[in-house]
Write a protein that holds these residues in place. Structure first.
Motif, PDB file in Angstrom:
ATOM      1  N   TYR A 159      48.346   8.140  54.651  1.00 14.80           N
ATOM      2  CA  TYR A 159      49.030   8.410  55.911  1.00 14.80           C
ATOM      3  C   TYR A 159      48.024   9.046  56.880  1.00 14.80           C
ATOM      4  N   ARG A 167      57.481   8.133  59.540  1.00 13.15           N
ATOM      5  CA  ARG A 167      57.851   6.784  59.996  1.00 13.15           C
ATOM      6  C   ARG A 167      57.755   5.768  58.867  1.00 13.15           C
ATOM      7  N   ASP A 168      56.656   5.814  58.112  1.00 13.85           N
ATOM      8  CA  ASP A 168      56.456   4.825  57.050  1.00 13.85           C
ATOM      9  C   ASP A 168      57.445   4.997  55.903  1.00 13.85           C
ATOM     10  N   ARG A 171      60.750   3.719  57.016  1.00  9.40           N
ATOM     11  CA  ARG A 171      60.766   2.267  57.176  1.00  9.40           C
ATOM     12  C   ARG A 171      60.748   1.540  55.841  1.00  9.40           C
ATOM     13  N   TYR A 172      59.903   1.977  54.916  1.00 11.57           N
ATOM     14  CA  TYR A 172      59.700   1.228  53.683  1.00 11.57           C
ATOM     15  C   TYR A 172      60.490   1.760  52.473  1.00 11.57           C
ATOM     16  N   GLU A 173      60.941   3.011  52.547  1.00 12.86           N
ATOM     17  CA  GLU A 173      61.645   3.587  51.406  1.00 12.86           C
ATOM     18  C   GLU A 173      63.055   4.050  51.735  1.00 12.86           C
ATOM     19  N   GLY A 177      64.046   7.944  50.267  1.00 15.50           N
ATOM     20  CA  GLY A 177      62.633   8.103  49.942  1.00 15.50           C
ATOM     21  C   GLY A 177      62.141   9.523  50.154  1.00 15.50           C
ATOM     22  N   GLY A 249      56.987   4.921  44.670  1.00 15.31           N
ATOM     23  CA  GLY A 249      57.225   4.119  45.859  1.00 15.31           C
ATOM     24  C   GLY A 249      56.071   3.174  46.132  1.00 15.31           C
ATOM     25  N   PRO A 250      56.063   2.523  47.278  1.00  9.37           N
ATOM     26  CA  PRO A 250      55.044   1.499  47.582  1.00  9.37           C
ATOM     27  C   PRO A 250      53.623   2.023  47.691  1.00  9.37           C
ATOM     28  N   THR A 251      53.436   3.329  47.872  1.00 10.50           N
ATOM     29  CA  THR A 251      52.092   3.885  48.024  1.00 10.50           C
ATOM     30  C   THR A 251      51.561   4.484  46.725  1.00 10.50           C
TER      31      THR A 251
END
Length: 320
Positions: A159, A167-168, A171-173, A177, A249-251
């Motif tokens: 980040y 924001r991320d 948006r993604y989780e 999240g 999560g995605p990261t």
């Protein structure tokens, strides 16, 4: 949290308690930030140092102990690497401190009204501390998650800023999240703060007799250290599980430890750690956690007591 019994219930207005708690959290966080980053790095390290085969082919650093980890972070990421996640952490500690001490004060005052069935002082302290810790943890948890994710970043930035992380994740989780591992956090903080405050309130009057021999002449700090060490050791595995869940999560594969497994739920995480890393795996980073917890609690309680005293004196002076 000065003294025990009736004196405790009447000490400080709500505004004074909020300000003193916030100041205590701010000062404490700044002092122990480097140890916090080291603790998080060690907690997220999953390979076994006693098993060379687990390190073979590993991408990312291998940390061995508190001081070597600190030196490695400075060498690879610069001195500022020891303060990664400090912005959300400062916000966390200020908000947490204010909410915690306010809830503790309100709860102790409510419990003191249970005549003629008043609970023993130690039980009152346990209930008040547990409830205050649970409320403050749930209310500030997104900041705790952001602190962990920033501290887990190596030279590769996941980040770029606090705003981009919010924001991320949104948006993604999704909203949930921000609360990954929250159940482990509340499950940890309730017994931790209950044990901490119960021990602290029991020890503080006794430590007062040693004021002339203690640093800064205060039994508050010494009582805070002992209470924190005892409570932290008892609930440490849940703290480690919380950190592992916070970076899911995605990261997950982008942090300094890129081999963090996929964990789902508190109990399944504990089972997986026990199966793959043994009981010791649940206590990674305990040493630095105790080193961190002791001065953090000492600074927090000492700063809180003195900030509250100054605020009360200022209000009294302004009324004259």
């Amino acid at each position: 949290m000065s003294g025990g019994g009736e004196h405790l219930k009447d000490e400080g207005t709500r505004r004074q308690v909020v300000l003193a708690g916030g100041i205590a959290g701010l000062v404490s966080r700044f002092c122990i930030a480097p140890l916090d980053v080291v603790k998080i790095r060690l907690q997220l390290q999953i390979h076994s140092l006693s098993d060379p085969s687990s390190i073979h082919g590993l991408k990312g650093p291998v940390y061995k102990g508190t001081l070597p980890t600190m030196r490695a972070i400075i060498r690879e990421e610069g001195l500022t690497g020891l303060w990664k996640g400090n912005i959300p952490a400062e916000l966390l500690y200020v908000c947490y401190g204010g909410i915690q001490f306010t809830t503790y004060r309100t709860t102790t005052q409510a419990l003191s009204q249970l005549h003629p069935h008043r609970l023993p002082p130690s039980v009152e302290s346990f209930i008040s501390g547990a409830f205050a810790g649970g409320v403050a943890t749930a209310a500030t948890y997104p900041l705790d998650l952001l602190r962990t994710r920033f501290a887990a970043q190596g030279r590769e930035r996941v980040y770029t800023s606090l705003w981009s992380s919010v924001r991320d994740i949104a948006r993604y989780e999704g909203p949930l999240g921000f609360f990954r591992g929250c159940s482990a956090a509340v499950g940890q903080i309730v017994p931790y703060m209950g044990l901490f405050f119960a021990t602290y309130e029991t020890l503080r009057p006794r430590m007062a007799s040693f004021n002339d021999y203690l640093p800064f002449g205060s039994g508050d700090a010494a009582a805070g250290v002992i209470a924190s060490v005892l409570a932290k050791t008892g609930v440490f595995p849940l703290d480690l599980v919380r950190k592992r869940l916070q970076v899911q999560g995605p990261t997950r594969a982008k942090y300094v430890h890129s081999n963090i497994p996929e964990y789902r739920g508190v109990f399944k995480t504990i089972q997986l750690i026990l199966r793959t890393q043994g009981v010791r795996g649940l206590y990674r980073g305990l040493t630095v956690s105790l080193f961190k917890a002791a001065p953090a609690s000492a600074v927090t309680m000492w700063t809180y007591e003195h900030a509250l005293k100054i605020l009360r004196e200022m209000d009294i002076a302004s009324e004259k």
